[in-house]
Design a protein around this motif. Structure first.
Motif, PDB file in Angstrom:
ATOM      1  N   TRP A 156      -0.930-107.431  32.697  1.00  0.00           N
ATOM      2  CA  TRP A 156       0.519-107.243  32.838  1.00  0.00           C
ATOM      3  C   TRP A 156       1.107-106.319  31.784  1.00  0.00           C
ATOM      4  CZ3 TRP A 156      -0.208-108.403  37.357  1.00  0.00           C
ATOM      5  CH2 TRP A 156      -1.035-109.479  37.696  1.00  0.00           C
ATOM      6  N   VAL A 157       0.259-105.417  31.246  1.00  0.00           N
ATOM      7  CA  VAL A 157       0.783-104.411  30.332  1.00  0.00           C
ATOM      8  C   VAL A 157       1.810-103.560  31.084  1.00  0.00           C
ATOM      9  CG1 VAL A 157      -1.155-104.298  28.727  1.00  0.00           C
ATOM     10  CG2 VAL A 157      -1.186-102.876  30.799  1.00  0.00           C
ATOM     11  N   PRO A 290       3.611-107.529  23.847  1.00  0.00           N
ATOM     12  CA  PRO A 290       3.821-106.174  23.315  1.00  0.00           C
ATOM     13  C   PRO A 290       4.764-105.291  24.147  1.00  0.00           C
ATOM     14  CG  PRO A 290       1.490-106.760  23.250  1.00  0.00           C
ATOM     15  CD  PRO A 290       2.187-107.883  23.964  1.00  0.00           C
ATOM     16  N   GLY A 291       4.765-105.448  25.464  1.00  0.00           N
ATOM     17  CA  GLY A 291       5.618-104.598  26.302  1.00  0.00           C
ATOM     18  C   GLY A 291       6.982-105.205  26.617  1.00  0.00           C
ATOM     19  N   HIS A 292       7.348-106.264  25.876  1.00  0.00           N
ATOM     20  CA  HIS A 292       8.561-107.007  26.247  1.00  0.00           C
ATOM     21  C   HIS A 292       9.840-106.161  26.191  1.00  0.00           C
ATOM     22  CE1 HIS A 292      11.294-110.327  26.836  1.00  0.00           C
ATOM     23  NE2 HIS A 292      11.911-110.045  25.707  1.00  0.00           N
ATOM     24  N   ALA A 293       9.978-105.367  25.116  1.00  0.00           N
ATOM     25  CA  ALA A 293      11.224-104.583  24.964  1.00  0.00           C
ATOM     26  C   ALA A 293      11.355-103.572  26.104  1.00  0.00           C
ATOM     27  CB  ALA A 293      11.228-103.874  23.610  1.00  0.00           C
ATOM     28  N   LEU A 294      10.238-102.905  26.412  1.00  0.00           N
ATOM     29  CA  LEU A 294      10.241-101.935  27.508  1.00  0.00           C
ATOM     30  C   LEU A 294      10.518-102.635  28.843  1.00  0.00           C
ATOM     31  CD1 LEU A 294       9.676 -99.233  28.900  1.00  0.00           C
ATOM     32  CD2 LEU A 294       7.221 -99.704  28.678  1.00  0.00           C
ATOM     33  N   ALA A 295       9.873-103.790  29.056  1.00  0.00           N
ATOM     34  CA  ALA A 295      10.081-104.536  30.309  1.00  0.00           C
ATOM     35  C   ALA A 295      11.543-104.939  30.455  1.00  0.00           C
ATOM     36  CB  ALA A 295       9.171-105.765  30.338  1.00  0.00           C
ATOM     37  N   THR A 296      12.182-105.282  29.343  1.00  0.00           N
ATOM     38  CA  THR A 296      13.587-105.683  29.386  1.00  0.00           C
ATOM     39  C   THR A 296      14.461-104.523  29.867  1.00  0.00           C
ATOM     40  OG1 THR A 296      13.163-107.204  27.575  1.00  0.00           O
ATOM     41  CG2 THR A 296      15.463-106.664  27.995  1.00  0.00           C
ATOM     42  N   GLY A 302      14.503-110.214  35.930  1.00  0.00           N
ATOM     43  CA  GLY A 302      13.311-111.048  35.765  1.00  0.00           C
ATOM     44  C   GLY A 302      12.094-110.208  35.458  1.00  0.00           C
ATOM     45  N   PHE A 303      11.001-110.903  35.102  1.00  0.00           N
ATOM     46  CA  PHE A 303       9.796-110.201  34.652  1.00  0.00           C
ATOM     47  C   PHE A 303       8.628-110.392  35.615  1.00  0.00           C
ATOM     48  CE2 PHE A 303      12.494-110.945  31.001  1.00  0.00           C
ATOM     49  CZ  PHE A 303      12.515-109.692  30.399  1.00  0.00           C
ATOM     50  N   GLY A 304       8.932-110.841  36.818  1.00  0.00           N
ATOM     51  CA  GLY A 304       7.899-110.944  37.834  1.00  0.00           C
ATOM     52  C   GLY A 304       7.314-112.338  37.948  1.00  0.00           C
ATOM     53  N   GLY A 305       6.545-112.534  38.999  1.00  0.00           N
ATOM     54  CA  GLY A 305       5.948-113.835  39.285  1.00  0.00           C
ATOM     55  C   GLY A 305       4.492-113.928  38.872  1.00  0.00           C
ATOM     56  N   MET A 306       3.988-112.911  38.142  1.00  0.00           N
ATOM     57  CA  MET A 306       2.576-112.895  37.751  1.00  0.00           C
ATOM     58  C   MET A 306       2.433-113.110  36.250  1.00  0.00           C
ATOM     59  SD  MET A 306       1.038-112.459  40.582  1.00  0.00           S
ATOM     60  CE  MET A 306      -0.619-112.383  39.877  1.00  0.00           C
ATOM     61  N   LEU A 307       1.531-113.992  35.873  1.00  0.00           N
ATOM     62  CA  LEU A 307       1.193-114.148  34.461  1.00  0.00           C
ATOM     63  C   LEU A 307      -0.281-114.531  34.355  1.00  0.00           C
ATOM     64  CD1 LEU A 307       2.255-117.585  33.055  1.00  0.00           C
ATOM     65  CD2 LEU A 307       2.809-116.976  35.383  1.00  0.00           C
ATOM     66  N   SER A 308      -0.822-114.387  33.166  1.00  0.00           N
ATOM     67  CA  SER A 308      -2.197-114.818  32.936  1.00  0.00           C
ATOM     68  C   SER A 308      -2.239-115.712  31.718  1.00  0.00           C
ATOM     69  CB  SER A 308      -3.120-113.604  32.722  1.00  0.00           C
ATOM     70  OG  SER A 308      -3.194-112.832  33.912  1.00  0.00           O
ATOM     71  N   VAL A 309      -3.151-116.709  31.757  1.00  0.00           N
ATOM     72  CA  VAL A 309      -3.366-117.541  30.578  1.00  0.00           C
ATOM     73  C   VAL A 309      -4.802-117.356  30.105  1.00  0.00           C
ATOM     74  CG1 VAL A 309      -1.620-119.303  31.130  1.00  0.00           C
ATOM     75  CG2 VAL A 309      -3.947-119.596  31.956  1.00  0.00           C
ATOM     76  N   ARG A 310      -4.970-117.227  28.806  1.00  0.00           N
ATOM     77  CA  ARG A 310      -6.304-117.178  28.214  1.00  0.00           C
ATOM     78  C   ARG A 310      -6.592-118.574  27.667  1.00  0.00           C
ATOM     79  NH1 ARG A 310      -7.344-111.697  24.986  1.00  0.00           N
ATOM     80  NH2 ARG A 310      -9.441-112.593  25.160  1.00  0.00           N
ATOM     81  N   VAL A 311      -7.675-119.150  28.200  1.00  0.00           N
ATOM     82  CA  VAL A 311      -7.964-120.562  27.955  1.00  0.00           C
ATOM     83  C   VAL A 311      -8.835-120.708  26.709  1.00  0.00           C
ATOM     84  CG1 VAL A 311      -9.026-122.629  28.970  1.00  0.00           C
ATOM     85  CG2 VAL A 311      -7.819-120.994  30.440  1.00  0.00           C
ATOM     86  N   LYS A 312      -8.463-121.661  25.852  1.00  0.00           N
ATOM     87  CA  LYS A 312      -9.319-121.970  24.692  1.00  0.00           C
ATOM     88  C   LYS A 312     -10.638-122.525  25.223  1.00  0.00           C
ATOM     89  CE  LYS A 312      -5.879-122.843  21.135  1.00  0.00           C
ATOM     90  NZ  LYS A 312      -5.118-123.897  20.449  1.00  0.00           N
ATOM     91  N   GLY A 313     -11.753-122.083  24.634  1.00  0.00           N
ATOM     92  CA  GLY A 313     -13.053-122.556  25.121  1.00  0.00           C
ATOM     93  C   GLY A 313     -13.740-121.505  25.973  1.00  0.00           C
TER      94      GLY A 313
END
Ligand SMILES: *Cc1c(COP(=O)(O)O)cnc(C)c1O
Length: 385
Positions: A156-157, A290-296, A302-313
């Motif tokens: 989501w960069v 990192p891209g939050h200011a530009l995305a704003t 809104g910032f879209g319906g897509m996100l990713s989570v990086r899981v511990k482990g």
């Protein structure tokens, strides 16, 4: 609906441009099944239609609506997002140079690295979220197309459309934007200088995970646009008439679906960013992204319906989590009403820039608390073995 009444894009979408059948007064259009059209007595084709590999009247509304939503001159629907995207590269000539983002939809990246290169395009993959990287890669006169995807799959960069357009145009190139994830609800790339906007209409535009479709919207109805139309007719990468009808039906609810998904995705990103089993949440709506200011600046509402989570482990814990959800569906694709979860590196294969601990989330229109609780229990159960 009067043409210049100044209604908002949301209202135009809800009513499919206010179209009413002139004969029956139906508020929903028919599906035209014909593959061919009768000639006039004088041997002409005054209807403008000859044979259905070029177009179909069922496309008209979807294409007119898309052009209006994106603020473009014209739109074309295609048999898939891939056929829409590849048409933009096939409209170039062997020997031409293109600059494309490194992080992008994996199947297009593969096609560019294999078919397009064999066919003769010179392809440079760059970190397009860094405007300087695009500027350093373009070759004035030789570069014909700059291609970015924003926000880009699956990290989501965010890339700066206006800056990329300026660089491309200065070098004599066009800018194409894969805006599948942003949708015209959140970003209108043509207003920011893009020449072509591409959508996998399979995703948010249709929104119901029941067709494969693609679309291009052109800033201008010019010679380049005519070439894209010709490529669709020659390759026969047209959308089926029933799929075109379903696409138009799906687009009527585009705005409420996307706004709902944005609200849920923001809430889930905020909550999982503080989760003990989550290493990092990737979402343009998080101030730490990192891209939050530009995305704003670039995304409205809104910032879209897509996100990713990086899981511990790591990878093992990520795959175990995807195996333990119940409400989230473990499947590829995105932008439908049902929420999907996917271990992305597994499908992209070797050479992917996708981290192995990443789960991609496509947030649908279920209750956000249910989605939170389901993923929370899956993370905890995966962690506890
Ligand atoms: C799915 C997707 C594509 C490809 O579209 P298809 O309709 O599957 O051919 C291209 N770009 C993005 C961002 C996508 O999500």
């Amino acid at each position: 609906m009067k043409k210049d009444a100044g209604f908002s894009a949301a209202s135009l979408a809800a009513q499919a441009m206010g179209w009413i059948d002139p004969v029956t007064r139906a508020v929903v259009p028919p599906i035209h099944m014909a593959s061919t059209y009768q000639r006039d007595d004088d041997n002409g084709y005054r209807s403008g239609r000859v044979y259905a590999r070029a177009d179909n009247p069922t496309f008209d509304q979807a294409e007119a609506t898309l052009a209006a939503l994106e603020g473009g001159a014209k739109a074309l629907v295609f048999s898939s997002g891939m056929s829409a995207a590849t048409a933009c590269f096939l409209a170039l000539a062997p020997g031409d140079h293109v600059v494309v983002s490194k992080v992008m939809y994996w199947a297009l990246r593969n096609w560019l690295a294999t078919f397009a290169v064999h066919w003769g395009l010179k392809v440079d993959f760059v970190d397009a979220e860094k405007t300087d990287a695009i500027a350093a890669a373009v070759k004035p006169g030789a570069t014909k197309l700059v291609w970015i995807e924003t926000p880009a799959n699956p990290t989501w960069v965010v890339s700066d459309i206006a800056a990329a357009a300026e660089i491309a145009h200065k070098a004599g190139a066009l800018l194409g934007v894969d805006s599948t994830v942003a949708t015209p609800v959140l970003t209108r790339p043509i207003e920011l200088g893009a020449d072509i906007v591409m959508h996998s209409a399979t995703k948010y535009l249709n929104g119901h995970s029941d067709i494969i479709a693609g679309a291009l919207v052109g800033a201008r109805d010019d010679a380049h646009w005519a070439k894209l139309r010709t490529i669709r007719a020659q390759l026969g990468t047209i959308l089926g008439q029933t799929e075109a009808w379903l696409l138009m039906r799906g687009m009527r609810t585009l705005f409420p679906r996307v706004h709902w998904a944005c609200r849920s995705a923001q809430s889930l990103a905020d909550r999982f960013a503080a989760h003990p089993m989550v290493a990092e949440v990737l979402y343009p709506g998080l101030p730490s992204f990192p891209g939050h200011a530009l995305a704003t600046r670039q995304m409205k509402g809104g910032f879209g319906g897509m996100l990713s989570v990086r899981v511990k482990g790591g990878e093992r814990a990520a795959i175990a989590t995807a195996a333990r959800v119940d409400l989230w569906k473990r499947a590829t694709s995105l932008g439908g009403v049902e929420s999907l979860i996917e271990h992305r590196a597994s499908i992209e294969g070797p050479g992917t820039p996708c981290p192995p601990d990443l789960l991609r989330l496509s947030v649908g229109v279920e209750e956000s608390d249910d989605l939170h609780d389901d993923l929370d229990q899956a993370l905890r159960r995966a962690h506890n073995g």
